[in-house]
Motif scaffolding. Structure first.
Motif, short mmCIF file in Angstrom:
data_model
loop_
_atom_site.label_atom_id
_atom_site.label_comp_id
_atom_site.label_asym_id
_atom_site.label_seq_id
_atom_site.Cartn_x
_atom_site.Cartn_y
_atom_site.Cartn_z
N LEU A 185 0.84 -1.19 0.00
CA LEU A 185 0.00 0.00 0.00
C LEU A 185 0.88 1.24 0.00
CD1 LEU A 185 -2.74 1.56 0.46
CD2 LEU A 185 -2.32 1.26 2.93
N ALA A 186 0.67 2.13 -0.96
CA ALA A 186 1.38 3.41 -0.98
C ALA A 186 0.47 4.49 -0.41
CB ALA A 186 1.79 3.78 -2.40
N LEU A 243 12.83 -0.24 4.90
CA LEU A 243 13.85 0.38 4.04
C LEU A 243 13.57 1.88 3.99
CD1 LEU A 243 15.21 -0.70 0.61
CD2 LEU A 243 14.01 1.48 0.77
N VAL A 244 14.63 2.67 4.04
CA VAL A 244 14.47 4.12 3.91
C VAL A 244 15.42 4.63 2.84
CG1 VAL A 244 13.73 4.50 6.30
CG2 VAL A 244 16.17 4.57 5.74
N SER A 245 15.06 5.74 2.23
CA SER A 245 15.96 6.40 1.29
C SER A 245 16.91 7.30 2.07
CB SER A 245 15.17 7.22 0.27
OG SER A 245 14.35 8.17 0.92
N ARG A 259 18.71 9.85 6.63
CA ARG A 259 17.46 9.58 5.91
C ARG A 259 16.96 10.88 5.31
NH1 ARG A 259 13.18 10.35 10.05
NH2 ARG A 259 14.24 10.69 12.03
N ASP A 260 16.55 10.83 4.06
CA ASP A 260 16.20 12.06 3.35
C ASP A 260 14.70 12.28 3.22
OD1 ASP A 260 15.26 10.52 1.12
OD2 ASP A 260 17.29 10.44 0.30
N GLY A 261 13.88 11.32 3.66
CA GLY A 261 12.43 11.52 3.69
C GLY A 261 11.69 11.19 2.42
N SER A 262 12.39 10.75 1.38
CA SER A 262 11.73 10.47 0.11
C SER A 262 10.93 9.18 0.15
CB SER A 262 12.78 10.40 -1.01
OG SER A 262 12.17 10.12 -2.24
N ILE A 263 11.48 8.14 0.81
CA ILE A 263 10.81 6.84 0.89
C ILE A 263 10.93 6.26 2.29
CG2 ILE A 263 11.03 4.39 0.21
CD1 ILE A 263 11.54 5.26 -2.62
N TYR A 264 9.81 5.82 2.83
CA TYR A 264 9.78 4.97 4.02
C TYR A 264 8.96 3.74 3.64
CZ TYR A 264 11.27 8.98 6.87
OH TYR A 264 11.96 10.03 7.40
N LEU A 265 9.57 2.58 3.67
CA LEU A 265 8.91 1.34 3.26
C LEU A 265 9.03 0.35 4.42
CD1 LEU A 265 7.63 -0.59 1.20
CD2 LEU A 265 9.88 -0.83 0.13
N ASP A 303 0.99 -6.36 3.12
CA ASP A 303 2.21 -6.84 3.77
C ASP A 303 3.13 -5.70 4.19
OD1 ASP A 303 1.75 -9.75 3.32
OD2 ASP A 303 1.88 -9.14 1.22
N ALA A 304 3.08 -4.61 3.43
CA ALA A 304 3.97 -3.49 3.71
C ALA A 304 3.32 -2.19 3.23
CB ALA A 304 5.31 -3.67 3.02
N VAL A 305 3.82 -1.11 3.79
CA VAL A 305 3.34 0.23 3.43
C VAL A 305 4.53 1.08 2.99
CG1 VAL A 305 2.21 2.33 4.24
CG2 VAL A 305 1.44 0.10 5.09
N ILE A 306 4.36 1.81 1.90
CA ILE A 306 5.39 2.76 1.48
C ILE A 306 4.81 4.16 1.61
CG2 ILE A 306 4.77 2.51 -0.99
CD1 ILE A 306 7.78 3.01 -1.60
N LEU A 307 5.48 4.97 2.41
CA LEU A 307 5.07 6.36 2.64
C LEU A 307 5.88 7.26 1.72
CD1 LEU A 307 3.33 8.19 4.62
CD2 LEU A 307 5.49 8.57 5.82
N LEU A 308 5.19 8.07 0.92
CA LEU A 308 5.83 8.93 -0.07
C LEU A 308 5.42 10.37 0.18
CD1 LEU A 308 5.07 6.56 -3.05
CD2 LEU A 308 7.33 6.94 -2.05
#
Length: 229
Positions: free
Chosen positions: A4-5, A132-134, A178-184, A100-105
């Motif tokens: 889920l994004a 995973l984080v960017s 961490r730059d805040g672009s992706i949190y998964l 199963d997982a969430v990606i925050l954008l």
């Protein structure tokens, strides 16, 4: 893996008023993140979470699903992103839909490279990490092994706790922020209140296309970057 994004976009920005829907290069800032999600082949559902009617309308015009209005209690200055994600996960699970997982954008990182999201998801799955984080590299002069903090006596000590400083730049270990672009993150850890889990993987953003828009100076930087692209 079912992913889920979530694009969080509340109203009431103070650093750049109305920034989530303010036009950058002729389209709302929100549209850049929406476009990057649409390019992904590995996201199963993507939604916007907002309490703001105008943001919701523009998101829907951009083709984004907005299944609920975010509670005002999760749209305050002090509201954390983890609560926003937990609310969305709970909403879908009550309807019998599980991820199963969430990606925050975040909207404030508009210039993700075309395949960046799917690269992140592939690495996340391959690494079997909890999250995973960017990130971006920390410049060597700010490496934690070269950073000092004040002790209880008012003297300086090496922030990492070492007794002697690493003398050569070449011997410094890689360090990242961490730059805040992706949190998964796996959903089980979201429910526990963590974006990071116990095993954390990472993917490096491209510093040439990275900007995190929080202030008017950041906005001006984004405008210049866009004109140079």
């Amino acid at each position: 893996m079912k992913i889920l994004a979530i694009i969080p976009a509340r109203g009431g920005s103070k650093g750049v008023p109305g920034k989530n829907i303010k036009e950058l290069g002729g389209k709302p800032l929100l549209a850049y993140t929406v476009d990057s999600v649409k390019e992904s082949r590995l996201i199963d559902k993507f939604i916007l979470s907002s309490e703001d009617e105008e943001i919701i309308k523009i998101a829907r015009d951009l083709g984004v699903e907005v299944p609920f209005v975010r509670p005002e209690s999760l749209a305050q200055d002090q509201s954390g992103s983890i609560g926003v994600v937990q609310h969305a996960v709970d909403y879908f699970e009550k309807k019998g839909e599980f991820f199963d997982a969430v990606i925050l954008l975040q909207v404030t990182s508009p210039f993700r490279e075309k395949v960046f999201i799917d690269q992140a998801i592939k690495k996340f799955i391959k690494s079997d990490a909890d999250a995973l984080v960017s990130v971006l590299p920390v410049p060597h002069e700010y490496n934690p092994h070269w950073v000092f903090e004040e002790n209880e006596k008012g003297d300086l000590k090496i922030a990492t706790g070492e007794s002697e400083i690493i003398k050569r730049r070449q011997d410094l270990p890689n360090a990242y922020f961490r730059d805040g672009s992706i949190y998964l993150t796996k959903t089980e850890f979201i429910k526990k209140g963590s974006f990071f889990g116990e095993k954390l993987s990472f993917i490096e953003s491209n510093p040439e296309t990275y900007v995190n828009i929080d202030t008017l100076t950041d906005w001006e930087k984004a405008e210049k970057m866009l004109s140079d692209m």
